[in-house]
Design an enzyme around this catalytic site. Structure first.
Site, PDB file in Angstrom:
ATOM      1  N   LYS A  15      52.211  58.597  23.858  1.00 29.07           N
ATOM      2  CA  LYS A  15      53.566  58.622  24.449  1.00 29.07           C
ATOM      3  C   LYS A  15      54.151  60.029  24.407  1.00 29.07           C
ATOM      4  O   LYS A  15      54.666  60.542  25.392  1.00 29.07           O
ATOM      5  CB  LYS A  15      54.516  57.671  23.686  1.00 29.07           C
ATOM      6  CG  LYS A  15      54.087  56.228  23.664  1.00 29.07           C
ATOM      7  CD  LYS A  15      55.084  55.346  22.947  1.00 29.07           C
ATOM      8  CE  LYS A  15      55.255  55.657  21.474  1.00 29.07           C
ATOM      9  NZ  LYS A  15      54.057  55.471  20.652  1.00 29.07           N
ATOM     10  N   ARG A  90      62.870  50.379  20.540  1.00 23.45           N
ATOM     11  CA  ARG A  90      61.743  49.807  19.815  1.00 23.45           C
ATOM     12  C   ARG A  90      62.002  48.371  19.395  1.00 23.45           C
ATOM     13  O   ARG A  90      61.140  47.758  18.756  1.00 23.45           O
ATOM     14  CB  ARG A  90      61.516  50.641  18.555  1.00 23.45           C
ATOM     15  CG  ARG A  90      60.180  51.347  18.494  1.00 23.45           C
ATOM     16  CD  ARG A  90      60.207  52.168  17.234  1.00 23.45           C
ATOM     17  NE  ARG A  90      58.940  52.651  16.835  1.00 23.45           N
ATOM     18  CZ  ARG A  90      58.450  53.851  17.130  1.00 23.45           C
ATOM     19  NH1 ARG A  90      59.105  54.673  17.887  1.00 23.45           N
ATOM     20  NH2 ARG A  90      57.289  54.215  16.651  1.00 23.45           N
ATOM     21  N   ARG A 129      45.107  63.669  14.614  1.00 24.69           N
ATOM     22  CA  ARG A 129      46.269  64.426  15.118  1.00 24.69           C
ATOM     23  C   ARG A 129      46.746  65.477  14.115  1.00 24.69           C
ATOM     24  O   ARG A 129      46.842  65.227  12.925  1.00 24.69           O
ATOM     25  CB  ARG A 129      47.432  63.467  15.400  1.00 24.69           C
ATOM     26  CG  ARG A 129      48.739  64.212  15.682  1.00 24.69           C
ATOM     27  CD  ARG A 129      49.843  63.347  16.164  1.00 24.69           C
ATOM     28  NE  ARG A 129      50.064  62.178  15.346  1.00 24.69           N
ATOM     29  CZ  ARG A 129      50.741  61.118  15.753  1.00 24.69           C
ATOM     30  NH1 ARG A 129      51.252  61.087  16.961  1.00 24.69           N
ATOM     31  NH2 ARG A 129      50.917  60.095  14.951  1.00 24.69           N
ATOM     32  N   ARG A 162      50.811  64.350   9.669  1.00 23.00           N
ATOM     33  CA  ARG A 162      52.032  63.633   9.309  1.00 23.00           C
ATOM     34  C   ARG A 162      51.807  62.695   8.115  1.00 23.00           C
ATOM     35  O   ARG A 162      50.754  62.079   8.014  1.00 23.00           O
ATOM     36  CB  ARG A 162      52.521  62.812  10.517  1.00 23.00           C
ATOM     37  CG  ARG A 162      53.325  63.623  11.489  1.00 23.00           C
ATOM     38  CD  ARG A 162      53.596  62.951  12.817  1.00 23.00           C
ATOM     39  NE  ARG A 162      53.939  61.542  12.782  1.00 23.00           N
ATOM     40  CZ  ARG A 162      54.199  60.817  13.873  1.00 23.00           C
ATOM     41  NH1 ARG A 162      54.181  61.403  15.069  1.00 23.00           N
ATOM     42  NH2 ARG A 162      54.475  59.547  13.788  1.00 23.00           N
ATOM     43  N   ARG A 173      52.146  50.359  10.771  1.00 27.24           N
ATOM     44  CA  ARG A 173      52.905  50.738  11.975  1.00 27.24           C
ATOM     45  C   ARG A 173      52.452  49.907  13.177  1.00 27.24           C
ATOM     46  O   ARG A 173      53.261  49.490  13.999  1.00 27.24           O
ATOM     47  CB  ARG A 173      52.729  52.235  12.269  1.00 27.24           C
ATOM     48  CG  ARG A 173      53.597  53.114  11.378  1.00 27.24           C
ATOM     49  CD  ARG A 173      53.158  54.555  11.379  1.00 27.24           C
ATOM     50  NE  ARG A 173      53.134  55.172  12.694  1.00 27.24           N
ATOM     51  CZ  ARG A 173      52.491  56.303  12.975  1.00 27.24           C
ATOM     52  NH1 ARG A 173      51.822  56.944  12.031  1.00 27.24           N
ATOM     53  NH2 ARG A 173      52.531  56.798  14.180  1.00 27.24           N
TER      54      ARG A 173
END
Ligand code: AP5
Length: 216
Positions: A15, A90, A129, A162, A173
């Site tokens: 996203k 969300r 990532r 992260r 998540r």
């Protein structure tokens, strides 16, 4: 009339990557709720402290403070022509609040690209990532590595993984997404706004699919 796009999809589907590209090509503001929370964490605000305690567990930040944060951001002058929303709404309560907020600017959610991929793809993307400390530029160790290891190509700052990208948090998540955010797929489909995009393709191909869906 302002133009508002909501990018919907599970954690790690791309996203943020696509929102950034669309924001540059369409000259629209990019509003990422996750980035706004991370900025608050960096600045050690009360909101940041609250958000960190929940983000580290993979849980959502409460609707009321999240909605207030987005309302502040979307009222900024750079959003006059519209915005690309990434990570918000969300929950159905956030989606209802967004509808009311946009009505104040005589706008509405125009399109909702829903980017999809299976869980193994999400986990591979999230676990590889790396994010730049200074400005949040995003890399992937396999699909889009930085030119110099550990350093952002654009601003030279350190890149880091992260805290909420640890495998146990990612699993939570994804579960939270399925329970609390996935109902928005039907919410926007019923309103005729949803366009489904195959997120398993390479970045450039996903952008192409998005741009052609947005033109329709
Ligand atoms: P947030 O930061 O929004 O995280 P997320 O939705 O889980 O999404 P991600 O940022 O993990 O992934 P992405 O889809 O943007 O993927 P990306 O482009 O980086 O939220 C974090 C937390 O904040 C939440 O858990 C919650 O606690 C809180 N929060 C945020 N918003 C909230 C809200 N509205 N209400 C309540 N709480 C909220 O890509 C991932 C990786 O894949 C990158 O390395 C990228 O380079 C790579 N990649 C991307 N596309 C491709 C591709 N096509 N092919 C190969 N690699 C790709």
């Amino acid at each position: 009339m302002p133009f508002y796009i909501v990018i919907l999809g599970p954690p790690g589907v791309g996203k943020g990557t696509q929102a950034k590209i669309l924001s540059e090509t369409n000259k629209l503001a990019h509003i990422s709720s996750g980035d706004l929370f991370r900025e608050n964490i960096k600045n050690q605000t009360d909101l940041g402290m609250l958000a960190k305690s929940l983000m580290d567990k993979g849980e959502l930040v409460p609707d009321d403070v999240t909605i207030a944060m987005i309302k502040d951001r979307i009222s900024c002058p750079d959003c006059e022509a519209g915005a690309i929303l990434d990570g918000f709404p969300r929950t159905p309560a956030q989606a209802d609040a967004l509808e009311k907020m946009l009505a104040e600017f005589k706008g509405q959610v125009d399109k909702v690209p829903y980017i999809t991929a299976v869980e193994s793809v999400l986990i591979e993307r999230i676990s590889g990532r790396w994010t730049c400390r200074a400005n949040g530029h995003v890399y992937h160790e396999k699909f889009s590595p930085p030119k110099e290891a550990g350093k952002c190509d654009i601003d030279g700052s350190e890149i880091y993984q992260r805290d909420d990208d640890k495998i146990e948090t990612v699993t939570r998540r994804i579960k939270v997404y399925l329970e609390q955010t996935a109902p928005l797929v039907d919410y926007y489909r019923r309103r005729g706004k949803l366009v489904e995009i195959d997120g398993t393709q390479p970045v450039e191909k996903v952008t192409e699919l998005l741009l052609s869906a947005l033109k329709k």
